[in-house]
Design a protein around this motif. Structure first.
Motif, short mmCIF file in Angstrom:
data_model
loop_
_atom_site.label_atom_id
_atom_site.label_comp_id
_atom_site.label_asym_id
_atom_site.label_seq_id
_atom_site.Cartn_x
_atom_site.Cartn_y
_atom_site.Cartn_z
N VAL A 63 88.52 -20.05 66.97
CA VAL A 63 87.17 -20.63 67.12
C VAL A 63 86.59 -21.01 65.77
CG1 VAL A 63 84.81 -20.16 67.92
CG2 VAL A 63 86.77 -19.34 69.24
N GLY A 64 86.81 -20.19 64.76
CA GLY A 64 86.26 -20.46 63.44
C GLY A 64 86.77 -19.47 62.42
N TYR A 65 86.19 -19.54 61.22
CA TYR A 65 86.63 -18.66 60.14
C TYR A 65 85.50 -18.53 59.13
CZ TYR A 65 87.19 -23.07 57.65
OH TYR A 65 86.95 -24.29 57.09
N CYS A 66 85.66 -17.59 58.22
CA CYS A 66 84.70 -17.37 57.15
C CYS A 66 85.47 -17.08 55.88
CB CYS A 66 83.78 -16.20 57.48
SG CYS A 66 82.76 -15.62 56.09
N SER A 67 85.02 -17.67 54.78
CA SER A 67 85.62 -17.39 53.47
C SER A 67 84.53 -17.47 52.41
CB SER A 67 86.75 -18.39 53.17
OG SER A 67 87.29 -18.13 51.89
N GLU A 68 84.10 -16.31 51.96
CA GLU A 68 83.11 -16.22 50.88
C GLU A 68 83.59 -15.16 49.90
OE1 GLU A 68 79.04 -15.60 51.88
OE2 GLU A 68 78.96 -17.29 53.30
N ARG A 69 84.13 -15.63 48.78
CA ARG A 69 84.70 -14.72 47.79
C ARG A 69 85.72 -13.81 48.47
NH1 ARG A 69 81.27 -14.45 43.20
NH2 ARG A 69 80.54 -16.58 42.85
N SER A 70 85.52 -12.50 48.43
CA SER A 70 86.47 -11.57 49.01
C SER A 70 86.23 -11.33 50.50
CB SER A 70 86.43 -10.23 48.27
OG SER A 70 85.14 -9.65 48.37
N LYS A 71 85.17 -11.89 51.05
CA LYS A 71 84.85 -11.72 52.46
C LYS A 71 85.52 -12.82 53.28
CE LYS A 71 81.95 -8.33 51.57
NZ LYS A 71 82.27 -6.93 51.93
#
Length: 421
Positions: A165-173
């Protein structure tokens, strides 16, 4: 703007012989005011230290542990960002980490936990539930497991493969968001907590689930523009929707290969004890290919039919283990004879069919195993035409656990060998 300021200060102060600590402090005091609206001041300083040392042609000797950890995270994020930018057309919705917190209601309900992270139940809209997999911050992974998941599952549309459905990428998160499977993973329906056989499905339904899984794996191998090898087929990675339709999930170990590549090279054994193909442990057994997934599926199929694990405790000493496929093979070979074994049972017709196909799939030599296309045909066909396969020579209820477990831990480069067809 940052680079121009850095270069200006570099030329101005290195000629005068100003100490590096003073040099960095001067730059930090002047530049941090420009960026403190966007990043933490300490992180800004650490990043500038790295950039300055790179411009000065020096090794990063002033960072310390905090700075080194920050730079590892920064470099990994940069690699992931480059990947995401290059594959924008393949990837679904990107979410901010703050949105992930809201979707999961501060990670309120945990659905499960695996080697690459924890999975939480979320809701992206009223009544639209999702499964959010938060990937662990292991510095050794360097974002590889995130790229594997997004690059493989992001291009797949199949009824028997879970949808991204989706994803997240923020630095180490980092997180990947999947469609929510109401009935959870297959292992919860075929294994009991006390180790006794568990049969929640009719044989017809169990065969239907097996066919769905086989079709999903076959699609991964031949239905995409690239061959996708999963490398971790097991009951925990088969999810069931509200109608118990199976979907292959968890692509953290998956690899993409051009279709013309019949032989695959990997640097270390990958998979789960009890399901990993012999050639992934040692190239003496043959070359790595899509037949490695066939082996894992065979082990899964035998467990589905048995309602129990093939090895009760893969981490226990060899003397305490019973290797179930060996017992099943002997039962099928000597069905009409009295056998002096401590595990008596009678086989249903469909149960016998699943065992036979499973035993074909776990042949030691990859060339002796059927393809996933052939497996689907075998599952859909008449059981009367199925013959008992040769007995794999690794069968041994007294030694299999210790032997395989000891070789699983090897991280050395394994040479490829040619396999005779």
């Amino acid at each position: 703007m940052l680079l121009s300021i850095i270069e200006h200060k570099r030329y101005q102060f290195t000629k005068d012989g100003v100490a590096k600590t003073e040099y960095y402090s001067l730059v930090y005091l002047e530049v941090v005011e420009l960026v403190n609206r966007f990043v933490n001041a300490r992180e800004c300083y650490l990043l500038l230290v790295v950039l300055l040392e790179k411009l000065d042609g020096q090794k990063a000797q002033l960072l310390g542990e905090e700075g080194k950890e920050f730079w590892r995270n920064w470099a990994s994020t940069d690699a992931v960002e480059k990947f995401l930018q290059a594959h924008q057309s393949l990837t679904p919705t990107r979410y901010a980490y703050s949105e992930i917190i809201a979707i999961t209601r501060h990670f309120k309900e945990q659905l499960g936990k695996g080697g690459f992270g924890s999975v939480y139940k979320g809701e992206v809209a009223i009544g639209n539930f999702v499964a959010v997999k938060m990937l662990g911050s292991n510095p050794k992974c360097n974002g590889d497991e995130f790229i594997s998941e997004v690059s493989t599952i992001g291009r797949i549309r199949h009824v028997n493969v879970v949808r991204l459905v989706g994803y997240c990428s923020e630095r180490s998160k980092r997180a990947v968001i999947y469609e929510y499977m109401q009935n959870g993973s297959l292992d919860k329906h075929i294994f009991s907590s006390d180790g006794t056989p568990k049969h929640c499905f009719t044989w017809e339904k169990l065969k239907e689930i097996a066919i769905g899984v086989a079709r999903g794996i076959h699609y991964l191998h031949h239905g995409c523009d690239m061959t996708i090898l999963h490398f971790d087929i097991k009951p925990q990675n088969i999810l069931l929707d509200e109608n118990f339709t199976p979907k292959v999930s968890d692509f953290g170990l998956a690899k993409l290969y051009p279709k013309e590549h019949n032989v695959v090279s990997v640097s270390a054994a990958r998979g789960t004890i009890g399901y990993i193909a012999p050639e992934l442990v040692s190239r003496n057994f043959g070359t790595i290919s899509d037949k490695s997934d066939v082996y894992s599926f065979g082990m899964l199929l035998i467990e589905m039919a048995a309602g129990r694990r093939n090895v009760n405790n893969p981490n226990a000493g060899s003397s305490s283990q019973i290797y179930y496929p060996s017992l099943i093979y002997d039962k099928l070979k000597h069905e009409s004879e009295e056998m002096n074994i401590n595990y008596s049972f009678e086989l249903e017709e469909e149960e016998r069919k699943l065992y036979l196909i499973g035993l074909w799939c776990i042949q030691v030599r990859p060339s002796d195993r059927p393809s996933m296309e052939q497996v689907v045909q075998m599952l859909e066909g008449d059981a009367d035409f199925l013959q008992l396969p040769p007995k794999p020579f690794v069968y041994s209820s007294s030694s299999i656990g210790t032997t395989i477990h000891s070789r699983y831990t090897s991280n050395t480069e394994l040479p490829n060998i040619e396999e005779d067809e």
